[in-house]
Design a protein around this motif. Structure first.
Motif, mmCIF file in Angstrom:
data_model
loop_
_atom_site.group_PDB
_atom_site.id
_atom_site.type_symbol
_atom_site.label_atom_id
_atom_site.label_comp_id
_atom_site.label_asym_id
_atom_site.label_seq_id
_atom_site.Cartn_x
_atom_site.Cartn_y
_atom_site.Cartn_z
ATOM 1 N N VAL A 13 0.959 -1.153 -0.013
ATOM 2 C CA VAL A 13 0.077 -0.080 0.248
ATOM 3 C C VAL A 13 0.933 1.292 0.092
ATOM 4 N N THR A 14 2.202 1.015 -0.338
ATOM 5 C CA THR A 14 3.192 2.211 -0.130
ATOM 6 C C THR A 14 3.365 2.870 -1.591
ATOM 7 N N ASP A 15 3.185 4.105 -1.776
ATOM 8 C CA ASP A 15 3.655 4.635 -3.252
ATOM 9 C C ASP A 15 5.142 4.395 -3.287
ATOM 10 N N PRO A 16 5.663 3.655 -4.234
ATOM 11 C CA PRO A 16 7.138 3.442 -4.394
ATOM 12 C C PRO A 16 7.799 4.713 -4.812
ATOM 13 N N TYR A 17 7.175 5.793 -5.219
ATOM 14 C CA TYR A 17 7.883 6.993 -5.851
ATOM 15 C C TYR A 17 7.766 7.971 -4.971
ATOM 16 N N PHE A 18 7.215 7.959 -3.802
ATOM 17 C CA PHE A 18 7.121 8.980 -2.935
ATOM 18 C C PHE A 18 8.249 8.811 -1.940
ATOM 19 N N PRO A 19 9.230 10.080 -1.995
ATOM 20 C CA PRO A 19 10.354 10.097 -1.128
ATOM 21 C C PRO A 19 10.041 9.812 0.580
ATOM 22 N N GLY A 20 10.926 9.430 1.272
ATOM 23 C CA GLY A 20 10.969 9.425 2.646
ATOM 24 C C GLY A 20 11.336 10.840 3.110
ATOM 25 N N PHE A 21 12.470 10.814 4.447
ATOM 26 C CA PHE A 21 12.886 11.850 4.790
ATOM 27 C C PHE A 21 14.016 12.185 4.017
ATOM 28 N N ASP A 22 13.948 13.268 2.980
ATOM 29 C CA ASP A 22 15.104 13.745 2.073
ATOM 30 C C ASP A 22 14.621 15.191 2.085
ATOM 31 N N LEU A 23 15.364 15.982 2.733
ATOM 32 C CA LEU A 23 15.380 17.478 2.629
ATOM 33 C C LEU A 23 15.800 18.192 1.636
ATOM 34 N N ARG A 24 16.507 17.476 0.465
ATOM 35 C CA ARG A 24 16.794 18.060 -0.640
ATOM 36 C C ARG A 24 15.561 18.347 -1.460
ATOM 37 N N SER B 55 26.405 27.611 6.391
ATOM 38 C CA SER B 55 27.725 27.644 7.129
ATOM 39 C C SER B 55 27.297 27.901 8.806
ATOM 40 N N HIS B 56 26.316 28.275 9.071
ATOM 41 C CA HIS B 56 25.691 28.344 10.569
ATOM 42 C C HIS B 56 25.001 26.841 10.720
ATOM 43 N N MET B 57 24.917 26.045 9.896
ATOM 44 C CA MET B 57 24.639 24.684 10.148
ATOM 45 C C MET B 57 25.703 23.756 9.906
ATOM 46 N N SER B 58 26.814 24.069 9.720
ATOM 47 C CA SER B 58 27.701 23.248 9.353
ATOM 48 C C SER B 58 27.921 22.126 10.583
ATOM 49 N N GLY B 59 28.280 20.611 10.023
ATOM 50 C CA GLY B 59 28.263 19.866 11.006
ATOM 51 C C GLY B 59 27.177 19.176 11.373
ATOM 52 N N GLN B 60 26.114 19.666 11.069
ATOM 53 C CA GLN B 60 24.827 19.033 11.316
ATOM 54 C C GLN B 60 24.559 17.860 10.487
ATOM 55 N N ASN B 61 23.886 17.042 10.742
ATOM 56 C CA ASN B 61 23.605 15.640 9.749
ATOM 57 C C ASN B 61 21.997 15.860 9.363
ATOM 58 N N PHE B 62 21.730 16.193 8.278
ATOM 59 C CA PHE B 62 20.213 16.354 7.695
ATOM 60 C C PHE B 62 19.982 15.310 7.184
ATOM 61 N N ALA B 63 20.723 14.181 6.969
ATOM 62 C CA ALA B 63 20.278 13.014 6.171
ATOM 63 C C ALA B 63 19.290 12.227 7.029
ATOM 64 N N ILE B 64 18.962 12.628 8.165
ATOM 65 C CA ILE B 64 18.222 11.969 9.071
ATOM 66 C C ILE B 64 17.503 12.682 10.225
ATOM 67 N N GLU B 65 16.258 12.432 10.764
ATOM 68 C CA GLU B 65 15.778 13.291 11.686
ATOM 69 C C GLU B 65 16.598 13.500 12.783
ATOM 70 N N ASP B 66 16.632 14.749 13.435
ATOM 71 C CA ASP B 66 17.162 15.053 14.697
ATOM 72 C C ASP B 66 18.624 14.716 14.767
ATOM 73 N N ASP B 67 19.334 14.463 13.867
ATOM 74 C CA ASP B 67 20.905 14.300 14.279
ATOM 75 C C ASP B 67 21.476 15.253 14.454
ATOM 76 N N LEU B 68 21.154 16.259 15.414
ATOM 77 C CA LEU B 68 21.443 17.707 15.323
ATOM 78 C C LEU B 68 22.130 17.891 16.884
ATOM 79 N N ASP B 69 23.192 19.101 16.642
ATOM 80 C CA ASP B 69 23.338 19.705 17.851
ATOM 81 C C ASP B 69 22.119 20.872 18.110
ATOM 82 N N THR B 70 21.241 20.134 18.891
ATOM 83 C CA THR B 70 20.026 21.005 18.998
ATOM 84 C C THR B 70 20.016 22.380 19.410
#
Length: 972
Positions: free
Chosen positions: A700-711, A913-928
């Motif tokens: 029941v999942t749309d195979p063409y709908f991307p998951g968590f990809d902020l690009r 620049s101000h978000m350098s070092g943050q990992n946006f490939a997955i939710e919340d992998d941040l220096d919050t």
């Protein structure tokens, strides 16, 4: 439009207090000395439950405080394990939670950024804290030596064991930590993680459960070396059993004498029996209905007591035969349990025995209680005699030597408001960190652990205390078939479709604080109406929900609460440790160790992700470590406690767009080069981009709908959803329930984002625009008359709020939704889920949603035709998204306030620049802290201080004056 404000409801706690007074009165008539003398006001949680930890006579509750010099506001969270010394005089409490802390300069505070062993003197009954011992990192394991002169703590991702002894009347670590020798855990990019630990009767060897290596280590204490390690998986000791599940995610350990160890395999729901001599080897496997966690042996070590999460049971094993001799549901006494519909969620997670071993005390993390369980002469459980209220999420229970006092350690507390996400600079320092120093107001820093000290209550007090627990959990609503649900049930024949949208991480004040109605603080509205016009218009046109709490703290537990109305014990143990230092993998959306366990066939698993290792024994099968069970008896509906499972059980059609798909493909794109495609073109390329992590979602999942990809912009997610929606309209077969993920208000990937949607302003506007387009599409379709749209954030962790750090943005729209209203009823994520269930005629998933009231006051039985026209946020005109033509120039007059938000204040390079070092490939992998600081700095400006605190103040009145003052205030 007629604007109606729904009167703020009286807090449900008021009704509970009245109910409890009545119940207490009945108890008083029988025995006045055991009933509470004064009514206790319940403290409400964002789960919809309440806690009353001091309800028992003579009880005392204290928040855990490490007492670090110079850090008066440093509290300890997630008290996970306890250990009482052999002489019964000393209680150790181990924390294993979110330990990161910042100093006044906004940098890591090394002295405060640790876990703790809190040492209490309990020789006189009442606990007296005598010492705080910092431990770098931990994960649940602590044990005393039989001589009482040493104790040992497992060191979490450091893969070590710490040793402590008493020197000059205080405890201190001796020797260097004992290394366990693992370079990595099993899976993809997994760190090692020792969990439970126990010691042999002669005090010479330790046995440690290697949670991420599916093994145990045996440590010789004298030489301080690992002398043996045993892989617990069947295929590793018998090649004929390759690919057979077993022994995975070992957590609790209990050592019988010096020859045998019992190990709890959480994922595989079994106890692995290991003979230690002459070298460790598996001799038996004891299958269980639920997920075992901590293990307790009786004094003679003839009985093994197992708390089983998910099954909500207590199991007892005869160690002579390794057979289960009894299993009992421990959620509540039998007369109550029989009326709870087989729903799960009480989360048993530890067992302590009375000195005479005729009573077991079982901590129920999910019910905020301790169950008092009577045992037969042979040690089997016979009945739950009563329940004792506790703090939020008890993790461990212990007794003093006399068995007269209970010590109950809990993991969480309410966070309260967080209106000042970073502290204003007072010294004129030009350094950005000093201009906005950390105030340590991240939501996981605001939740604290606690210790409840309860005199063991007499039997005469059990009925009143049990009723209190029942009321706190709203179980009478289940037993009464939830009268509040009946109020909304009349719409079941009128509403046939629900679109359920989950977004990411925003607080109420951040987005709707500047709305002209409702209780919002405009000074905290850094994503105001010009950037989120559709959020504002939807709330304005339908219902403003200004008192709704996200039940989860972060995305990890938020996604589970948003889809199952609960979190399992394994999830609760995972979240804070994972978010603190990157230990443990993001398993919260169906992956385990970055592997898609929703696919059973190993070849198919590797085809979906070529980075998957070829080991047939690496998490075989489709069991998901963190998945909740559905309703039914023990062992029924294992791992099927999600909203889609409830829809399937109800015979409803459904479609999934982005929920619980393999996120490792996005997180580890460097290892998976085929991922580097433009997700917006997936359908045109016939390229599958979504691989569900749940078998129930496979078809029941749309195979063409991307998951968590902020690009990729949410606009393109809408276009993919629209493609199928148009087909459903043409064919007249829109599914009853659709799940739609729109994550761009998480923000990130500024450097790599497509279509120029690469600043916080444009990403928020994109998310807002996509939500508006969904509503516009539905409103213009034949399904407008019988469809309701629900939208909610998975959590509110990345934003300040003057009322509560859990308060979040929630939207509801449809033909039977009230228009122009403000509903300030106290709601949670669970209430929204219950509303979906009632509207579509679905049965609840577990205890929490079964007891929750639907949001009936947001609906009307009268049909009201509706339309919706999407507003294009002005800042999106600076992107390359294909937008509709602008209106005539004469219609575009903007106020100075709107002009300010017509362009991004900073370009993508500034944000990157101000978000350098943050990992946006997955939710919340941040220096919050740094993430939230950058949001304030970039959206408000370096010269703008945080507003004066309005903590807890209702700002719903005099909105016009408040907003006029706010909009006239200069900004950068």
């Amino acid at each position: 439009m007629n604007r109606v404000r729904i009167k703020k409801i009286i807090p449900v706690g008021a009704f509970l207090s009245v109910a409890f007074i009545l119940h207490a009165g009945l108890a008083t008539a029988q025995q006045k000395s055991t009933a509470p003398r004064t009514p206790i006001t319940p403290e409400w949680l964002p789960t919809g439950q309440a806690i009353t930890p001091t309800a028992a006579p003579g009880s005392r509750f204290q928040t855990l405080k490490p007492e670090i010099p110079g850090r008066k506001n440093r509290f300890a969270d997630d008290a996970v394990s306890t250990a009482v010394s052999p002489d019964g005089n000393t209680l150790l409490i181990l924390t294993s939670g979110y330990y990161l802390w910042k100093n006044s300069a906004g940098h890591a505070d090394q002295a405060a950024s640790t876990e703790y062993v809190l040492v209490f003197d309990i020789s006189r009954g009442a606990p007296r804290q005598v010492q705080t011992i910092p431990v770098p990192r931990t994960f649940a394991g602590i044990v005393w030596s039989p001589n009482g002169e040493e104790f040992y703590v497992t060191g979490g991702p450091d893969d070590v064991v710490h040793s402590y002894a008493k020197f000059s009347n205080s405890w201190a670590e001796f020797g260097t930590p004992i290394p366990l020798g693992h370079t990595a855990g099993l899976g993809l990019q997994v760190k090692p993680m020792p969990a439970g630990v126990d010691i042999t009767a002669n005090g010479k060897r330790l046995v440690i459960a290697n949670y991420e290596n599916d093994s145990i280590s045996v440590v010789d204490i004298e030489s301080r070396k690992v002398t043996a390690e045993l892989d617990l998986r069947p295929g590793k000791t018998d090649a004929s059993k390759a690919g057979t599940p077993g022994g995975e995610f070992p957590y609790g350990v209990a050592v019988q004498g010096g020859d045998r160890a019992y190990v709890a395999s959480v994922r595989d729901r079994e106890i692995v029996v290991v003979e230690l001599n002459p070298k460790p080897h598996v001799t038996a496997r004891i299958p269980l209905h639920g997920q075992p966690n901590k293990l307790t042996l009786n004094r003679k070590q003839t009985r093994l007591y197992i708390s089983e999460d998910n099954a909500d049971t207590l199991a007892v094993v005869d160690t002579a035969t390794n057979k289960i001799i009894g299993e009992l549901g421990v959620t509540a006494p039998a007369d109550i349990l029989a009326k709870l519909g087989g729903f799960k969620g009480s989360n048993p997670n530890h067992v302590a025995l009375s000195p005479d071993e005729r009573t077991a005390y079982v901590s129920l993390g999910g019910a905020n209680a301790v169950a008092i369980v009577r045992l037969s002469e042979n040690g089997a459980p016979t009945e739950v005699a009563g329940l004792i209220p506790t703090g939020w999420y008890p993790n461990a229970v212990a007794l003093n030597r006399a068995g007269t006092m209970l010590y109950i350690a809990n993991g969480k507390s309410n966070a309260g408001p967080n209106p000042q996400a970073c502290r204003n600079n007072t010294k004129g320092d030009k350094d950005e960190n000093a201009r906005c120093n950390s105030a340590n107001q991240y939501i996981l820093q605001l939740t604290h652990g606690g210790l409840l000290t309860d005199p063991v209550p007499p039997a005469a007090a059990f009925p009143a205390l049990t009723r209190r627990v029942s009321e706190n959990n709203r179980w009478p609503e289940i037993m009464a078939s939830n009268a509040a649900s009946q109020k909304l049930a009349a719409l079941q024949g009128k509403i046939h479709h629900v679109i359920y949208i989950i977004k990411e991480n925003r607080s109420y004040d951040q987005v709707l604080g500047d709305l002209e109605k409702g209780n919002g603080d405009p000074h905290l509205a850094i994503l105001p109406e010009p950037l989120s016009p559709n959020h504002h218009q939807i709330a304005r046109q339908f219902v403003v929900l200004d008192n709704l709490m996200a039940s989860g703290e972060v995305s990890g537990d938020g996604w589970n609460w948003s889809t199952s109305a609960r979190g399992t014990d394994a999830l609760e143990k995972d979240i804070r440790v994972h978010y603190a230092g990157g230990a443990l993998t993001y398993d919260e959306e169906g992956q385990n160790r970055n592997l898609n366990v929703g696919i059973a066939d190993m070849n198919a698993r590797r085809q979906a992700n070529p980075a998957t290792p070829t080991d047939a024994d690496l998490l075989p099968g489709t069991a998901d470590l963190l998945a909740p069970d559905g309703p039914g008896g023990p062992g029924e509906n294992a791992g099927a406690g999600y909203l889609w499972d409830a829809a399937i059980r109800a015979g409803l059609t459904l479609r999934n767009y982005g929920f619980f798909v393999d996120l490792a493909r996005y997180e580890m794109s460097e290892d998976i080069p085929f991922h580097l495609f433009p997700p917006r073109d997936a359908r045109a390329q016939n390229l599958t981009v979504a691989f569900p992590t749940k078998p129930a979602l496979a078809k029941v999942t749309d195979p063409y709908f991307p998951g968590f990809d902020l690009r990729v912009a949410d606009y393109w997610r809408f276009k993919e959803w629209e493609h199928e929606f148009d087909e459903y309209v043409a064919n007249g077969n829109l599914p009853a329930l659709e799940f739609l993920r729109l994550p761009h208000d998480h923000f990130g990937n500024f450097k790599d984002a497509m279509d120029g949607v690469n600043t916080v302003e444009t990403e928020m506007a994109d998310n807002d625009y996509a939500v508006g387009l969904v509503l516009q599409k539905i409103a213009a379709s034949p399904y407008a008359k019988d469809t309701v749209v629900f939208a909610i954030e998975d959590d509110a962790q990345n934003g300040p709020d003057h009322m509560d750090a859990h308060r979040t943005v929630a939207l509801v729209a449809g033909a039977y939704v009230k228009q122009g209203a403000v509903d300030s009823g106290r709601y949670t994520t669970v209430n929204m889920l219950r509303t979906v269930e009632v509207l579509l005629g679905m049965s609840p998933m577990g205890l929490n949603d079964a007891a929750a009231a639907p949001m009936a006051d947001s609906f009307t039985p009268e049909y009201s035709p509706w339309t919706y026209t999407t507003r294009v946020p002005r800042v999106l005109r600076t992107t390359q998204l294909p937008l509709p033509a602008e209106a005539r120039a004469g219609d575009l007059a903007l106020s100075p306030y709107e002009v300010r938000y017509a362009h991004s204040l900073h370009d993508s390079k500034w944000w990157a620049s101000h978000m350098s070092g943050q990992n946006f490939a997955i939710e919340d992998d941040l220096d919050t802290d740094r993430f939230n600081h950058a949001l304030w700095l970039g959206l408000v400006g370096p010269g703008i201080k945080f507003p004066s605190r309005t903590t807890g103040v209702d700002l719903s009145q005099n909105r016009e004056q408040l907003l006029a003052k706010f909009r006239a205030k200069p900004k950068n």
